[in-house]
Design a protein around this motif. Structure first.
Motif, short mmCIF file in Angstrom:
data_model
loop_
_atom_site.label_atom_id
_atom_site.label_comp_id
_atom_site.label_asym_id
_atom_site.label_seq_id
_atom_site.Cartn_x
_atom_site.Cartn_y
_atom_site.Cartn_z
N GLN A 126 0.83 -1.34 0.02
CA GLN A 126 -0.06 0.15 -0.14
C GLN A 126 0.91 1.35 -0.06
OE1 GLN A 126 -2.94 -1.17 -1.00
NE2 GLN A 126 -3.95 0.21 0.32
N GLU A 127 1.91 1.27 0.75
CA GLU A 127 2.65 2.46 0.63
C GLU A 127 3.42 2.71 -0.49
OE1 GLU A 127 6.46 4.14 3.30
OE2 GLU A 127 5.57 2.48 4.20
N SER A 128 3.96 1.56 -1.12
CA SER A 128 4.86 1.79 -2.49
C SER A 128 3.67 2.09 -3.36
CB SER A 128 5.42 0.36 -2.81
OG SER A 128 4.40 -0.59 -3.06
N LYS A 129 2.49 1.69 -3.25
CA LYS A 129 1.61 2.12 -4.38
C LYS A 129 1.14 3.71 -4.12
CE LYS A 129 -3.02 0.70 -5.81
NZ LYS A 129 -4.22 -0.33 -5.62
N SER A 130 0.95 3.97 -2.94
CA SER A 130 0.64 5.51 -2.46
C SER A 130 1.92 6.24 -3.00
CB SER A 130 0.39 5.67 -1.25
OG SER A 130 1.49 5.42 -0.46
N ASP B 95 4.25 10.01 -6.93
CA ASP B 95 5.38 10.18 -7.87
C ASP B 95 4.84 10.88 -9.45
OD1 ASP B 95 7.51 10.20 -6.05
OD2 ASP B 95 7.76 8.04 -6.69
N SER B 96 3.61 9.95 -9.65
CA SER B 96 2.75 10.49 -10.79
C SER B 96 2.17 11.81 -10.93
CB SER B 96 1.55 9.39 -11.15
OG SER B 96 0.71 9.48 -10.26
N PHE B 97 1.94 12.39 -9.84
CA PHE B 97 1.44 13.73 -9.71
C PHE B 97 2.54 14.66 -10.21
CE2 PHE B 97 -1.90 12.72 -6.43
CZ PHE B 97 -2.85 12.27 -7.43
#
Length: 169
Positions: free
Chosen positions: A152-156, A161-163
């Motif tokens: 979950q943390e790596s996904k967030s 980063d995509s923002f």
């Protein structure tokens, strides 16, 4: 030069006049630095008039900054950009998710159950397997919870980063 003769005038038995003068100067300098920091922290831009701000920041309201002044300020202050926080290693993130919060208690319970089973196994010819099952179950639960937390943390982190790619440069 400090002399330790009895006829040397001192302000106290631990402080000669030269030493006291140096310490006084250092204290005054420290107080001036603290006062300067307090002044820098005082923000009154929102209450000052525009004319006062133009004078304070040396800006011409009609044309703005000259290119020379802009280059000087860029050299003096650096670019007007936020510095990103230092990157944390993925291993550190993984270990934090495995050892954070309530997981420490569960890991300690797992270790104590396994230790109790080892003690029972050495002392009895046919030990009960309750502590072994409980220790393994606790370990598996903590492992699965930690893996899910890390995912979950790596996904967030990837989403954040995509923002950065969306924002204009």
């Amino acid at each position: 030069m400090v002399t330790w003769s009895l006829d040397y005038p001192r302000k106290s038995k631990f402080c000669d006049s030269e030493f006291c003068e140096v310490m006084t100067m250092m204290t005054k300098k420290r107080n001036k630095d603290a006062e300067k920091q307090r002044e820098e922290m005082t923000v009154d831009f929102h209450t000052a008039s525009l004319e006062e701000l133009f004078v304070r920041f040396n800006v011409n309201p009609a044309i703005g900054l000259s290119s020379l002044e802009a280059k000087l300020r860029l050299a003096r202050d650096g670019p007007n950009a936020l510095t990103p926080p230092p990157k944390v290693s993925e291993w550190i993130k993984f270990l934090k998710s495995m050892m954070g919060g309530f997981s420490i208690l569960l890991w300690s319970g797992c270790i104590m159950c396994l230790a109790a089973f080892v003690v029972q196994a050495r002392g009895m010819p046919d030990p009960p397997y309750d502590n072994l099952y409980l220790g393994v179950a606790l370990g598996v639960v903590v492992l699965i919870t930690g893996l899910f937390s890390y995912y979950q943390e790596s996904k967030s982190t990837r989403i954040m980063d995509s923002f950065k790619n969306i924002l204009p440069q």
